[in-house]
Structure formats: structure tokens, C-alpha cells
Design an enzyme around this catalytic site. Structure first.
Site, mmCIF file in Angstrom:
data_model
loop_
_atom_site.group_PDB
_atom_site.id
_atom_site.type_symbol
_atom_site.label_atom_id
_atom_site.label_comp_id
_atom_site.label_asym_id
_atom_site.label_seq_id
_atom_site.Cartn_x
_atom_site.Cartn_y
_atom_site.Cartn_z
ATOM 1 N N SER A 92 1.460 6.447 2.437
ATOM 2 C CA SER A 92 2.018 7.419 3.327
ATOM 3 C C SER A 92 3.443 7.995 2.745
ATOM 4 C CB SER A 92 2.443 6.778 4.715
ATOM 5 O OG SER A 92 1.495 6.392 5.349
ATOM 6 N N SER B 229 -3.962 6.809 13.015
ATOM 7 C CA SER B 229 -3.462 6.755 14.357
ATOM 8 C C SER B 229 -4.519 7.014 15.560
ATOM 9 C CB SER B 229 -2.359 8.038 14.647
ATOM 10 O OG SER B 229 -3.166 9.289 14.699
ATOM 11 N N ASN B 230 -4.505 6.761 16.671
ATOM 12 C CA ASN B 230 -5.455 6.739 17.594
ATOM 13 C C ASN B 230 -6.143 8.195 17.824
ATOM 14 O OD1 ASN B 230 -4.898 3.834 17.693
ATOM 15 N ND2 ASN B 230 -5.012 4.063 19.959
ATOM 16 N N GLU C 105 -10.372 -2.618 5.024
ATOM 17 C CA GLU C 105 -9.480 -3.306 5.795
ATOM 18 C C GLU C 105 -9.968 -3.993 6.881
ATOM 19 O OE1 GLU C 105 -6.487 -0.580 6.813
ATOM 20 O OE2 GLU C 105 -4.942 -1.924 7.376
ATOM 21 N N SER D 24 4.730 -1.225 4.272
ATOM 22 C CA SER D 24 4.758 -2.680 4.688
ATOM 23 C C SER D 24 4.907 -3.552 3.521
ATOM 24 C CB SER D 24 3.636 -2.820 5.744
ATOM 25 O OG SER D 24 3.618 -2.172 6.702
ATOM 26 N N GLN E 9 0.719 -1.204 0.030
ATOM 27 C CA GLN E 9 -0.027 -0.126 -0.061
ATOM 28 C C GLN E 9 0.899 1.356 0.218
ATOM 29 O OE1 GLN E 9 -1.857 0.191 3.800
ATOM 30 N NE2 GLN E 9 -3.247 2.293 3.109
HETATM 31 C C1 LIG Z 1 4.113 -0.750 11.616
HETATM 32 C C2 LIG Z 1 3.556 0.351 10.719
HETATM 33 C C3 LIG Z 1 3.080 0.017 9.176
HETATM 34 C C4 LIG Z 1 2.673 0.992 8.140
HETATM 35 N N1 LIG Z 1 2.480 0.480 6.913
HETATM 36 C C5 LIG Z 1 1.911 1.213 5.949
HETATM 37 C C6 LIG Z 1 1.846 0.907 4.737
HETATM 38 O O1 LIG Z 1 1.749 -0.208 4.412
HETATM 39 N N2 LIG Z 1 1.501 1.663 3.554
HETATM 40 C C7 LIG Z 1 1.290 3.130 4.134
HETATM 41 O O2 LIG Z 1 0.890 4.036 3.164
HETATM 42 N N3 LIG Z 1 1.490 3.565 5.251
HETATM 43 C C8 LIG Z 1 1.811 2.772 6.394
HETATM 44 N N4 LIG Z 1 2.132 3.062 7.536
HETATM 45 C C9 LIG Z 1 2.302 4.674 7.735
HETATM 46 C C10 LIG Z 1 1.060 5.175 8.796
HETATM 47 O O3 LIG Z 1 -0.234 4.810 7.992
HETATM 48 C C11 LIG Z 1 1.401 6.363 9.241
HETATM 49 O O4 LIG Z 1 2.375 6.236 10.001
HETATM 50 C C12 LIG Z 1 0.134 7.084 9.916
HETATM 51 O O5 LIG Z 1 -1.058 7.324 8.917
HETATM 52 C C13 LIG Z 1 0.385 8.431 10.770
HETATM 53 O O6 LIG Z 1 1.131 9.219 9.572
HETATM 54 P P1 LIG Z 1 2.751 9.830 10.346
HETATM 55 O O7 LIG Z 1 3.670 8.678 10.542
HETATM 56 O O8 LIG Z 1 3.000 10.644 8.959
HETATM 57 O O9 LIG Z 1 2.733 10.617 11.639
HETATM 58 P P2 LIG Z 1 1.716 12.062 11.477
HETATM 59 O O10 LIG Z 1 0.535 12.082 10.829
HETATM 60 O O11 LIG Z 1 2.723 13.307 11.295
HETATM 61 O O12 LIG Z 1 1.517 12.264 13.178
HETATM 62 C C14 LIG Z 1 2.440 12.527 14.203
HETATM 63 C C15 LIG Z 1 1.376 12.593 15.440
HETATM 64 O O13 LIG Z 1 0.456 13.780 15.471
HETATM 65 C C16 LIG Z 1 -0.812 13.077 15.527
HETATM 66 N N5 LIG Z 1 -1.688 14.029 14.589
HETATM 67 C C17 LIG Z 1 -1.695 14.086 13.448
HETATM 68 N N6 LIG Z 1 -2.872 15.035 12.720
HETATM 69 C C18 LIG Z 1 -3.502 15.126 14.046
HETATM 70 C C19 LIG Z 1 -4.785 15.663 14.126
HETATM 71 N N7 LIG Z 1 -5.347 16.042 13.154
HETATM 72 N N8 LIG Z 1 -5.357 15.604 15.276
HETATM 73 C C20 LIG Z 1 -4.669 15.041 16.525
HETATM 74 N N9 LIG Z 1 -3.239 14.539 16.380
HETATM 75 C C21 LIG Z 1 -2.729 14.500 15.078
HETATM 76 C C22 LIG Z 1 -0.850 11.830 15.106
HETATM 77 O O14 LIG Z 1 -1.776 11.097 15.870
HETATM 78 C C23 LIG Z 1 0.778 11.144 15.586
HETATM 79 O O15 LIG Z 1 0.644 11.087 17.043
HETATM 80 C C24 LIG Z 1 2.561 2.327 8.505
HETATM 81 C C25 LIG Z 1 3.028 2.789 9.863
HETATM 82 C C26 LIG Z 1 3.455 1.661 10.634
HETATM 83 C C27 LIG Z 1 3.681 2.074 12.087
#
Ligand SMILES: Cc1cc2nc3c(=O)[nH]c(=O)nc-3n(C[C@H](O)[C@H](O)[C@H](O)COP(=O)(O)OP(=O)(O)OC[C@H]3O[C@@H](n4cnc5c(N)ncnc54)[C@H](O)[C@@H]3O)c2cc1C
Length: 391
Positions: free
Chosen positions: A137, A370-371, A255, A169, A134
């Protein structure tokens, strides 16, 4: 779902026959080399053996149970899907390697793909001949997915793609990737998600570089993926060009579902294993730890009942609520495991397993939305609170 009152006669139903069928298949096919393999933080474990097992599962018709018969599935009812996942988890069958393909991109193509795309991709997805990843991100776009900057332009009969994805992933084993890319600028004053397209891109080509990312557990299950003039066929865009956001959101909605029940049976096995470790280390005799083990059992029982209820009677934001509950539960079990291990010598295998569990569970509250984002969904869709300002 056939529910029974204790003490009632138990008539044989289609569901009973279905349960027997999957139980017998698993009893005949499950070998020690794959039993219990894979799972949380162990995606690379016994990968080739798990791939072979997943293909056998597919060949026997279990792999795409929920797909319509017209597209090569079994059109199974919700209760049969739940039974399948229960039996699969109870038997200790391995973590499957096809979930991104069969539960995300497959249903997307069934609902939104062209007949040509369905003919090209669905049979190979169903047979697990091709593995998927996928590509959503990016370094600057995770929660704020509409901010993706990977670009694609149409050049004759192909799309040419440039940019970078991250946390992808299983990209290191995938044959194909569904990529969210910008193919037109967002209209002035319009939604930023407009102008994005959903492209199906072959992974094995010179324009794509996959670099593994080392995780806290020491393993590398996800990757950075670089697109340097990578190409795909013009016809491999799902939905209209520029309207990929709707398709991308549809994929996320597929999903979750009945598989959540299997995941929770897996949690029960984890808890049973930890209870066994606690007996061995003497932690089971410590009142505070006994109480936490018991509370984990109660919380899991409630989570399971809630999940079955919302599967039968869907509620707004149900998948967000379930995600918030299970991630808290699993992180709690990982933390409890560290205390159980601290109490006595559980042996190197148990220590390695539970350390990986504890470390990987930190990611549970991040991936799949994210949560914080899930709580935002509940705030808006269930409580009707004002929409959060977006940057
Ligand atoms: C084990 C693992 C597997 C993954 N696999 C895939 C994959 O196969 N394909 C893919 O595309 N992605 C994948 N991801 C990525 C995942 O979808 C993103 O990490 C996730 O969407 C969060 O985005 P970010 O890491 O850019 O954090 P950010 O979006 O930068 O967030 C950082 C922090 O800010 C908080 N935050 C951000 N926006 C808000 C808001 N509006 N309100 C409150 N809090 C907020 C978030 O909750 C988080 O705590 C994977 C991630 C992990 C950890």
C-alpha cells in the site's frame, strides 16, 4: 479430515497421534509470560517473549507445517494443519510474530522463487531468524494497488528504490520487506499492472526510514516507510522484472487457509470471556443482551462449519465470503462488548482489553482487501455480475 459420528468407537488415527503430539508440546512449552499475549490490536505486547516462543515453535518443526518437506517444512495434511491451529488457539498460545514470513513470502518463494532465493531465504524464514513486512500500500494506492508509484531501477548489480509505502504492519521490527515497485512504464493501452516488480529489500539500511503511525487504540503497529535510494541485490526480484503483479497476487492468496480455523477458535475464547464479563456486570440477565450473546455463539458456529466445508471443498471467492463474515462478527462482538461494559463495573483490565478490541475491529473491514472490494469479487466471480469500471 477425520469426522466421527457421535457414539462411534474412536479409532486411533494419525490425526489423533498428531493432536496428542502438539498438545503435549504446548503443555510443556507454554509459559505464563506468553500465554494469551498479542492478538487483535496487541501486536507489540510481550514482543520479545513471543519472538522467542515462535522460534522454539519453529525449532520443534511446528512453524512451517504446511511447507513441503523438501523446503524444510513437514508437508502436513490439511486436517493436521487444522488440528494444529485448533490446539494452538485452545491452549491460549501467543499470537505468532512470523505470519507474514511463513504464510506469505515463504510459500511465494517456494512456488515462484529461484533456487538461489530459496537457499538464501527459506531456512532463515523457517527458523524465524528474519522477520518480514509487506510493502504494497501507498498513500495513493490501496484498493487500487496497480497505481503504486514507488520506483526501482537496475543500476549494475543492484536495484535502487525510491518512493513511499504506508500502513506497513510490523515494519519497525522487520528485517526484510517484499516491495511492489514500478520498474517499467505500463504499456500504452495495456494493463496498468504491467511493469511492476516484486522485490525483496533489506530493511536495515540508510536508504530506508520507518515512521510509526499512531492508531486509534493508542498503539503503533503499522508505519510509513520511505525509500530514498534504498538498494537490494539485482537477483532479489521474484518472477520476471515487470511481471511482479502475478507474484503479488499469489502472495495474497497464501495469506488465508487453515489458519482461519485457529482464528475462529480464538473468537470462541473472546466470546467466552465476554460472557464471563456479562455475568459479572449483570448484563447476562438483560434479555436483549442475552439474546445478542446467544446469537454471536450461533453465528460463530455457522461460520466455523462453513469454513471447514470450504477448506475441504473449495468454492469460488470462498476467502472473500469468509472475510466478510468474520469481520462482521468481530465488529459485532466489539460493539456488544461496549454495551456489556456499560451495564456495570467490569474492572480496569477488562475495560482496557475490550476497548482495544472494539477500536481495533474498525480496521478489520479495511485491511487484507476492504469489504467493498471483497463484495466486488463475490459479485463478479460468484454472481457473474458485470465487471466494475476501473479508473
Ligand atoms: C490494520 C491495518 C494493517 C495494514 N497492514 C498493511 C501492510 O502490512 N502492508 C500493506 O501493504 N498494507 C497494509 N494495510 C493497508 C490496506 O491494505 C489498505 O488500507 C487497504 O487495501 C485499503 O486501501 P486504502 O486504505 O488506500 O483505501 P482506499 O483504497 O482509498 O479505499 C477507501 C474506501 O473506498 C472503498 N473503495 C475503494 N475502491 C473501491 C471499489 N472499486 N469499489 C467499491 N469501494 C471501493 C474502499 O473499500 C474503502 O472503503 C493495512 C491496513 C490496516 C487498516
Amino acid at each position: 479430515m477425520s469426522l466421527r459420528v457421535s457414539g462411534e468407537a474412536t479409532p486411533v488415527t494419525d490425526d489423533d497421534a498428531f493432536r496428542r503430539e502438539i498438545r503435549e508440546w504446548l503443555a510443556a512449552e507454554l509459559t505464563d509470560e506468553v500465554r494469551g499475549a498479542g492478538g487483535v490490536g496487541r501486536e507489540n505486547e510481550a514482543f520479545e517473549q513471543r519472538l522467542a516462543f515462535t522460534r522454539r515453535l519453529a525449532a520443534a518443526g511446528w512453524g512451517t507445517l504446511a511447507w513441503p518437506v523438501a523446503h524444510g517444512g513437514r508437508g502436513a495434511s490439511l486436517s493436521q494443519q487444522v488440528i494444529f491451529h485448533e490446539e494452538y488457539a485452545r491452549a491460549g498460545a501467543p499470537s505468532r510474530v512470523d505470519h507474514i514470513g511463513t504464510t506469505m513470502v515463504g510459500p511465494t518463494l517456494i512456488d515462484l522463487g529461484t533456487p538461489e532465493q530459496q537457499r538464501r531465504f527459506l531456512p532463515r524464514l523457517a527458523a524465524v531468524d528474519e522477520l518480514w513486512c509487506q510493502g504494497y500500500s501507498e498513500p495513493g494506492a490501496g484498493s487500487d494497488l496497480a497505481g503504486v508509484t514507488t520506483r526501482a531501477r537496475l543500476d549494475g548489480d543492484r536495484w535502487v528504490i525510491t518512493g513511499q509505502k504506508v500502513w506497513t504492519s510490523l515494519a519497525h521490527v522487520a528485517d526484510w520487506c517484499f516491495v511492489l515497485a514500478r520498474t517499467a512504464p505500463a504499456p500504452a493501452g495495456g494493463p496498468r499492472s504491467a511493469g511492476l516488480s516484486y522485490l525483496l529489500v533489506p530493511m536495515r539500511q540508510p536508504g530506508i526510514t520507518v515512521r510509526p503511525i499512531r492508531q486509534l487504540t493508542g498503539d503503533s503497529e503499522f508505519n510509513e516507510v520511505f525509500f530514498d535510494d534504498a538498494v537490494t541485490e539485482a537477483g532479489f526480484v521474484v518472477g520476471e522484472p515487470g511481471q511482479g503483479w502475478t507474484v503479488a497476487m499469489a502472495t495474497l492468496a497464501y495469506e488465508r487457509g487453515a489458519a482461519t480455523v485457529g482464528q475462529q477458535i480464538g473468537f470462541q475464547r473472546d466470546l467466552d470471556d465476554l460472557v464471563a464479563v456479562a455475568r459479572g456486570t449483570g448484563a447476562a440477565a438483560v434479555p436483549a443482551l442475552r439474546e445478542r450473546l446467544t446469537r454471536a455463539w450461533i453465528d460463530l458456529t455457522v461460520l466455523r462449519a462453513h469454513t471447514l466445508r470450504v477448506l475441504r471443498d473449495p468454492q469460488p471467492a470462498a476467502s472473500s465470503v469468509i472475510k466478510l463474515l468474520w469481520t462482521r462478527w468481530r465488529q459485532g462482538l466489539g460493539e456488544l462488548a461496549m454495551e456489556v461494559l456499560a451495564h456495570g463495573d467490569a474492572g480496569p483490565e477488562a475495560v482496557a482489553r475490550w476497548q482495544t478490541y472494539f477500536l481495533f475491529s474498525r480496521a478489520d473491514t479495511i485491511y487484507g482487501g476492504s469489504n467493498e472490494i471483497q463484495r466486488g469479487i463475490v459479485a463478479e466471480r460468484v454472481l457473474g455480475l458485470p465487471r466494475q469500471a476501473r479508473g
